[in-house]
Every structure is written in structure tokens, then in C-alpha cells.
Design a protein around this motif. Structure first.
Motif, PDB file in Angstrom:
ATOM      1  N   MET A 119       6.257 -92.812   5.505  1.00  0.00           N
ATOM      2  CA  MET A 119       7.543 -93.051   6.185  1.00  0.00           C
ATOM      3  C   MET A 119       7.420 -94.254   7.124  1.00  0.00           C
ATOM      4  SD  MET A 119      10.571 -91.869   6.297  1.00  0.00           S
ATOM      5  CE  MET A 119      12.053 -91.933   7.299  1.00  0.00           C
ATOM      6  N   ARG A 120       6.328 -94.316   7.877  1.00  0.00           N
ATOM      7  CA  ARG A 120       6.142 -95.433   8.802  1.00  0.00           C
ATOM      8  C   ARG A 120       5.957 -96.736   8.043  1.00  0.00           C
ATOM      9  NH1 ARG A 120       0.839 -95.349  12.390  1.00  0.00           N
ATOM     10  NH2 ARG A 120       0.007 -95.672  10.281  1.00  0.00           N
ATOM     11  N   ASN A 121       5.206 -96.702   6.940  1.00  0.00           N
ATOM     12  CA  ASN A 121       5.010 -97.914   6.151  1.00  0.00           C
ATOM     13  C   ASN A 121       6.326 -98.423   5.581  1.00  0.00           C
ATOM     14  OD1 ASN A 121       2.338 -97.562   6.712  1.00  0.00           O
ATOM     15  ND2 ASN A 121       1.762 -96.815   4.676  1.00  0.00           N
ATOM     16  N   GLY A 122       7.188 -97.511   5.168  1.00  0.00           N
ATOM     17  CA  GLY A 122       8.493 -97.917   4.659  1.00  0.00           C
ATOM     18  C   GLY A 122       9.348 -98.560   5.740  1.00  0.00           C
ATOM     19  N   ALA A 123       9.259 -98.037   6.967  1.00  0.00           N
ATOM     20  CA  ALA A 123      10.036 -98.621   8.068  1.00  0.00           C
ATOM     21  C   ALA A 123       9.557-100.034   8.384  1.00  0.00           C
ATOM     22  CB  ALA A 123       9.919 -97.727   9.306  1.00  0.00           C
ATOM     23  N   ILE A 124       8.239-100.240   8.339  1.00  0.00           N
ATOM     24  CA  ILE A 124       7.697-101.582   8.597  1.00  0.00           C
ATOM     25  C   ILE A 124       8.171-102.559   7.522  1.00  0.00           C
ATOM     26  CG2 ILE A 124       5.584-102.938   8.775  1.00  0.00           C
ATOM     27  CD1 ILE A 124       4.211-100.462   9.904  1.00  0.00           C
ATOM     28  N   LEU A 125       8.147-102.116   6.263  1.00  0.00           N
ATOM     29  CA  LEU A 125       8.624-102.978   5.186  1.00  0.00           C
ATOM     30  C   LEU A 125      10.099-103.297   5.363  1.00  0.00           C
ATOM     31  CD1 LEU A 125       8.191-104.393   2.469  1.00  0.00           C
ATOM     32  CD2 LEU A 125       8.694-102.193   1.335  1.00  0.00           C
ATOM     33  N   ALA A 126      10.896-102.339   5.786  1.00  0.00           N
ATOM     34  CA  ALA A 126      12.329-102.581   6.001  1.00  0.00           C
ATOM     35  C   ALA A 126      12.544-103.596   7.116  1.00  0.00           C
ATOM     36  CB  ALA A 126      13.032-101.260   6.315  1.00  0.00           C
ATOM     37  N   VAL A 127      11.745-103.524   8.185  1.00  0.00           N
ATOM     38  CA  VAL A 127      11.886-104.468   9.294  1.00  0.00           C
ATOM     39  C   VAL A 127      11.536-105.883   8.833  1.00  0.00           C
ATOM     40  CG1 VAL A 127      10.952-105.138  11.536  1.00  0.00           C
ATOM     41  CG2 VAL A 127      11.515-102.748  11.081  1.00  0.00           C
ATOM     42  N   PHE A 137       9.746-118.045   8.751  1.00  0.00           N
ATOM     43  CA  PHE A 137       9.615-117.728   7.326  1.00  0.00           C
ATOM     44  C   PHE A 137       8.136-117.597   6.913  1.00  0.00           C
ATOM     45  CE2 PHE A 137      14.013-119.556   6.540  1.00  0.00           C
ATOM     46  CZ  PHE A 137      14.550-118.343   6.158  1.00  0.00           C
ATOM     47  N   ALA A 138       7.293-118.494   7.443  1.00  0.00           N
ATOM     48  CA  ALA A 138       5.862-118.432   7.117  1.00  0.00           C
ATOM     49  C   ALA A 138       5.229-117.153   7.665  1.00  0.00           C
ATOM     50  CB  ALA A 138       5.148-119.674   7.673  1.00  0.00           C
ATOM     51  N   VAL A 139       5.617-116.803   8.912  1.00  0.00           N
ATOM     52  CA  VAL A 139       5.078-115.572   9.499  1.00  0.00           C
ATOM     53  C   VAL A 139       5.520-114.356   8.697  1.00  0.00           C
ATOM     54  CG1 VAL A 139       5.105-114.105  11.545  1.00  0.00           C
ATOM     55  CG2 VAL A 139       4.941-116.593  11.791  1.00  0.00           C
ATOM     56  N   ILE A 140       6.802-114.359   8.280  1.00  0.00           N
ATOM     57  CA  ILE A 140       7.317-113.222   7.498  1.00  0.00           C
ATOM     58  C   ILE A 140       6.561-113.102   6.168  1.00  0.00           C
ATOM     59  CG2 ILE A 140       9.328-112.393   6.235  1.00  0.00           C
ATOM     60  CD1 ILE A 140      11.058-113.550   8.495  1.00  0.00           C
ATOM     61  N   ALA A 141       6.303-114.234   5.529  1.00  0.00           N
ATOM     62  CA  ALA A 141       5.589-114.207   4.243  1.00  0.00           C
ATOM     63  C   ALA A 141       4.189-113.613   4.398  1.00  0.00           C
ATOM     64  CB  ALA A 141       5.523-115.620   3.657  1.00  0.00           C
ATOM     65  N   VAL A 142       3.494-114.024   5.480  1.00  0.00           N
ATOM     66  CA  VAL A 142       2.149-113.483   5.712  1.00  0.00           C
ATOM     67  C   VAL A 142       2.208-111.988   5.982  1.00  0.00           C
ATOM     68  CG1 VAL A 142       0.163-113.554   7.248  1.00  0.00           C
ATOM     69  CG2 VAL A 142       1.240-115.683   6.512  1.00  0.00           C
ATOM     70  N   LEU A 143       3.165-111.560   6.807  1.00  0.00           N
ATOM     71  CA  LEU A 143       3.296-110.137   7.119  1.00  0.00           C
ATOM     72  C   LEU A 143       3.639-109.320   5.869  1.00  0.00           C
ATOM     73  CD1 LEU A 143       5.210-110.279  10.548  1.00  0.00           C
ATOM     74  CD2 LEU A 143       2.781-109.800  10.151  1.00  0.00           C
ATOM     75  N   ALA A 144       4.517-109.864   5.024  1.00  0.00           N
ATOM     76  CA  ALA A 144       4.897-109.151   3.798  1.00  0.00           C
ATOM     77  C   ALA A 144       3.694-108.995   2.858  1.00  0.00           C
ATOM     78  CB  ALA A 144       6.032-109.894   3.098  1.00  0.00           C
ATOM     79  N   TYR A 145       2.883-110.068   2.740  1.00  0.00           N
ATOM     80  CA  TYR A 145       1.692-109.987   1.890  1.00  0.00           C
ATOM     81  C   TYR A 145       0.709-108.943   2.419  1.00  0.00           C
ATOM     82  CZ  TYR A 145      -2.688-111.232  -0.337  1.00  0.00           C
ATOM     83  OH  TYR A 145      -3.877-111.177  -1.031  1.00  0.00           O
ATOM     84  N   LEU A 146       0.459-108.973   3.721  1.00  0.00           N
ATOM     85  CA  LEU A 146      -0.480-108.011   4.303  1.00  0.00           C
ATOM     86  C   LEU A 146       0.035-106.583   4.163  1.00  0.00           C
ATOM     87  CD1 LEU A 146      -1.527-109.919   7.552  1.00  0.00           C
ATOM     88  CD2 LEU A 146      -2.836-109.648   5.435  1.00  0.00           C
ATOM     89  N   HIS A 147       1.364-106.422   4.289  1.00  0.00           N
ATOM     90  CA  HIS A 147       1.929-105.085   4.105  1.00  0.00           C
ATOM     91  C   HIS A 147       1.695-104.588   2.687  1.00  0.00           C
ATOM     92  CE1 HIS A 147       4.862-101.890   3.527  1.00  0.00           C
ATOM     93  NE2 HIS A 147       4.945-101.782   4.857  1.00  0.00           N
ATOM     94  N   GLY A 148       1.988-105.414   1.710  1.00  0.00           N
ATOM     95  CA  GLY A 148       1.766-105.004   0.316  1.00  0.00           C
ATOM     96  C   GLY A 148       0.302-104.788  -0.008  1.00  0.00           C
ATOM     97  N   ARG A 149      -0.591-105.531   0.674  1.00  0.00           N
ATOM     98  CA  ARG A 149      -2.030-105.427   0.384  1.00  0.00           C
ATOM     99  C   ARG A 149      -2.638-104.163   0.958  1.00  0.00           C
ATOM    100  NH1 ARG A 149      -6.376-104.727  -0.882  1.00  0.00           N
ATOM    101  NH2 ARG A 149      -8.136-106.161  -1.175  1.00  0.00           N
ATOM    102  N   ARG A 200       8.600 -95.043  -2.942  1.00  0.00           N
ATOM    103  CA  ARG A 200       9.993 -95.464  -3.183  1.00  0.00           C
ATOM    104  C   ARG A 200      10.282 -96.811  -2.507  1.00  0.00           C
ATOM    105  NH1 ARG A 200      12.856 -89.590  -1.910  1.00  0.00           N
ATOM    106  NH2 ARG A 200      11.794 -88.420  -3.561  1.00  0.00           N
ATOM    107  N   ASP A 201       9.341 -97.747  -2.715  1.00  0.00           N
ATOM    108  CA  ASP A 201       9.453 -99.043  -2.049  1.00  0.00           C
ATOM    109  C   ASP A 201      10.702 -99.820  -2.469  1.00  0.00           C
ATOM    110  OD1 ASP A 201       8.534 -99.392  -4.632  1.00  0.00           O
ATOM    111  OD2 ASP A 201       6.504 -99.965  -4.007  1.00  0.00           O
ATOM    112  N   TRP A 202      11.058 -99.715  -3.754  1.00  0.00           N
ATOM    113  CA  TRP A 202      12.224-100.476  -4.208  1.00  0.00           C
ATOM    114  C   TRP A 202      13.519 -99.925  -3.607  1.00  0.00           C
ATOM    115  CZ3 TRP A 202      11.713-105.098  -5.854  1.00  0.00           C
ATOM    116  CH2 TRP A 202      10.548-105.479  -6.519  1.00  0.00           C
ATOM    117  N   LEU A 203      13.567 -98.655  -3.305  1.00  0.00           N
ATOM    118  CA  LEU A 203      14.747 -98.113  -2.623  1.00  0.00           C
ATOM    119  C   LEU A 203      14.872 -98.696  -1.218  1.00  0.00           C
ATOM    120  CD1 LEU A 203      14.659 -94.336  -3.670  1.00  0.00           C
ATOM    121  CD2 LEU A 203      16.140 -96.159  -4.552  1.00  0.00           C
ATOM    122  N   VAL A 204      13.730 -98.864  -0.542  1.00  0.00           N
ATOM    123  CA  VAL A 204      13.733 -99.462   0.797  1.00  0.00           C
ATOM    124  C   VAL A 204      14.254-100.890   0.731  1.00  0.00           C
ATOM    125  CG1 VAL A 204      12.291-100.160   2.743  1.00  0.00           C
ATOM    126  CG2 VAL A 204      11.878 -97.965   1.598  1.00  0.00           C
TER     127      VAL A 204
END
Length: 328
Positions: A1-9, A32-44, A50-54
Motif C-alpha cells: 500500500m505504501r509503495n503504491g502511494a509513493i508511485l502515485a506521488v 523532470f530528471a529528478v522524477i525520472a531517477v525516482l521512478a526508476y529507483l521505485h521500479g527497481r 496492481r501497479d497499472w491501476l495506480v
């Protein structure tokens, strides 16, 4: 649940930052660069159920923006796709790849452990076979040596020096038998009794014991004269162990071996009278009867052992194999 909230943010910030791209300041470009790095680290590192629903829920405001301002909505959705979704997918791919590599490494380790376990089991079975061979052959021969020495010790034409030598020989044979049984106890595996065939018939076994000085008789009815190989091996093993125990614990006693076929059962009865020798024997503790009981049980039979009057009786009931084409 917490991981999904971070991805949504992270995805939501990327969506909002993609609005009004006509005049975008430098700090938004860096964002944009910071967001890209954060998104990669989140996925890694942070799996999401249900990530696609988020992500779909986060994209709803962008879709609504399409109806208000087409180009602003398109820019927001493209920014979310380029700087949040794609880096997140790359990170998730790397995480799944690492999980597959780790799963493969664990599988290899499991196969190596199973192979090692199989090798250990083979060694244990080999140790059990060696222990059974030692018990069946050496133990029986040592018991007969002790019996011969006991007979010489009681012979009337022996002088005191020779009688003392025979007594020492008998004591040495008994001691060697005890040490052999202790060694067998270390080697023997609890997996079950081996079923290696004997190299002699029951008649030969009894005759050899008689030549060694044992007062032994064999009575066998005609229906049990010829037994199936597996049944004959079991009957031989029962007789051999009983003769060994009689020579060891009741030297000089009369021993009767009876083999009969009753209906679809072969009954082997070995009875020994009380010992006629005053020479003490060492206590038991071997695994012979336990091995016999296991062998008989594997054949579907039963084995009973216990005092009979002043002597001792072992009774083995072995079922006749149904696939031999012969019935009682």
C-alpha cells in the motif's frame, strides 16, 4: 500500500509538471530528471500490487485536462509517460531480471543440496549393506568359533593347560563378537534390512553348525522343501541369526529348527533349551533380532521372540507370495 502511494506521488508530480510546457523554467526541467531517477529507483526496489491501476488513476486528471485544453492535457500525459512510466518500467524490468537470476541461483543451490543428499543416502545404504554382511557372515562364524572352543573346554581328554587355552579362545571370540556388534551399530542405517541372498542352503547352515559342536536338529515338511527365492533368503536369515544367538548366549544347549508350510504361510520356529555351560556370556545389545523383525515385516510377515519355558523361541511367519502361481 505504501509503495503504491509513493508511485502515485511520483507519477502525479510528473503529470502536474507537464502542464503548460510553452514557457517552462529551468527548475521544472531539472524536476523532470529528478522524477525520472525516482521512478526508476521505485521500479527497481519497491514492488507494487496492481501497479497499472495506480498509474491509471493518476492519469485521470490528465485525461480530464484534454477536454479543457487539448495541448496542455497531451503535454501532461506525455510528461508522465516519458519521465515517470518509462523509467519506472525500466526499473521494474531490472528488478524482475535480478529476481530471476536469484531464483536461478537458489535453484542451482537446491539441486546441489539434493545431489549431495542423494550421495549421502547411497553411502548410508552401502554402509548398511556392509554392516549386514559383517553381521551375517563374521558374526555367525565368530559364534561358531566360540562354540567349538566351549566344546574343547569341556572335553574330558583335555589337560588343564589346553582347557585354559580353549577358555581364552572362547573369551576372545565372545569379545570379538561384541566389538563386531558395536561396529555394526555404528555402520547400520535405520532405513531397513538388506535382502542379499545367502550362499548356502538352510540344510547346509544347520549341518555346519552341527559340525561346530552345536546340538541342532532340523525338521522340515515336504511343502516347505522348495521355497521362492525371497522367502528362502528370509528363512535362511532367521535360522542363521537364531543359531548365532544360541551359540553366543546358550552354549551347549539343544536347538531345534522347524520349518513348516501352513496354508499360505511358511512358519520358521527356532527353539533352544537352557544353556548347559557354566561359562558366562556377555549381555546382548545387538541389532540382529531388530533386523530380522524388519526383514520379516517388509515381506508382510510377523516375528515373535521371547522365553519359552527355561529356553528361548523365535517364531517367524512369512506369507507365501501370491504371484508364484501356487496356493495353499
Amino acid at each position: 500500500m505504501r509503495n503504491g502511494a509513493i508511485l502515485a506521488v511520483v507519477a502525479g508530480i510528473s503529470l502536474v509538471n507537464g502542464l503548460y510546457l510553452d514557457h517552462i523554467p529551468t527548475w521544472r526541467q531539472l524536476l523532470f530528471a529528478v522524477i525520472a531517477v525516482l521512478a526508476y529507483l521505485h521500479g527497481r526496489h519497491l514492488p507494487v500490487r496492481r501497479d497499472w491501476l495506480v498509474l491509471g488513476a493518476v492519469a485521470i486528471p490528465g485525461v480530464v485536462e484534454l477536454g479543457v485544453s487539448l495541448w496542455d492535457g497531451v503535454g501532461a500525459l506525455m510528461a508522465m509517460a516519458l519521465f515517470a512510466v518509462l523509467p519506472w518500467l525500466a526499473g521494474r524490468f531490472r528488478r524482475q531480471q535480478a529476481e530471476l537470476v536469484e531464483a536461478g541461483r537458489q535453484r542451482v543451490g537446491q539441486l546441489e543440496r539434493e545431489q549431495q543428499y542423494t550421495a549421502e543416502r547411497v553411502k548410508l545404504h552401502e554402509r548398511a549393506r556392509i554392516a549386514a554382511d559383517m553381521h551375517d557372515s563374521l558374526g555367525h562364524e565368530l559364534a561358531l568359533i566360540a562354540l567349538r572352543a566351549g566344546a574343547l573346554e569341556l572335553a574330558a581328554d583335555m589337560n588343564e593347560t589346553n582347557r585354559e587355552a580353549a577358555a581364552q579362545l572362547r573369551a576372545s571370540a565372545v569379545t570379538a563378537t561384541d566389538r563386531l556388534r558395536r561396529t555394526i551399530g555404528v555402520l547400520r542405517d535405520s532405513g531397513g534390512a538388506p535382502t542379499d541372498p545367502p550362499d548356502e542352503s538352510i540344510e547346509t547352515l544347520v549341518e555346519r553348525a552341527g559340525r561346530a559342536g552345536m546340538a541342532v536338529t532340523l525338521r522340515r515338511d515336504e511343502r516347505s522343501a522348495v521355497l521362492p527365492p525371497l522367502l528362502d533368503r528370509a528363512a535362511h536369515r532367521v535360522t542363521q541369526e537364531c543359531l548365532t544367538n544360541a551359540a553366543r548366549y546358550a552354549p551347549g544347549a539343544e536347538v531345534r529348527v522347524t520349518i513348516e508350510r501352513r496354508a499360505d504361510t511358511v512358519v520358521v520356529v527356532v527353539t533352544n533349551a537352557p544353556s548347559t555351560s557354566e561359562a558366562p556370556s556377555t549381555g546382548g545389545g545387538g541389532t540382529g533380532l531388530a533386523s530380522l523383525r524388519e526383514r520379516v515385516r517388509l515381506l508382510g510377515g510377523t516375528l515373535e521372540a521371547g522365553p519359552h519355558g527355561a529356553g528361548f523361541t523365535v517364531t517367524a511367519r512369512l506369507p507365501w507370495p501370491k504371484d508364484t502361481g501356487e496356493s495353499g
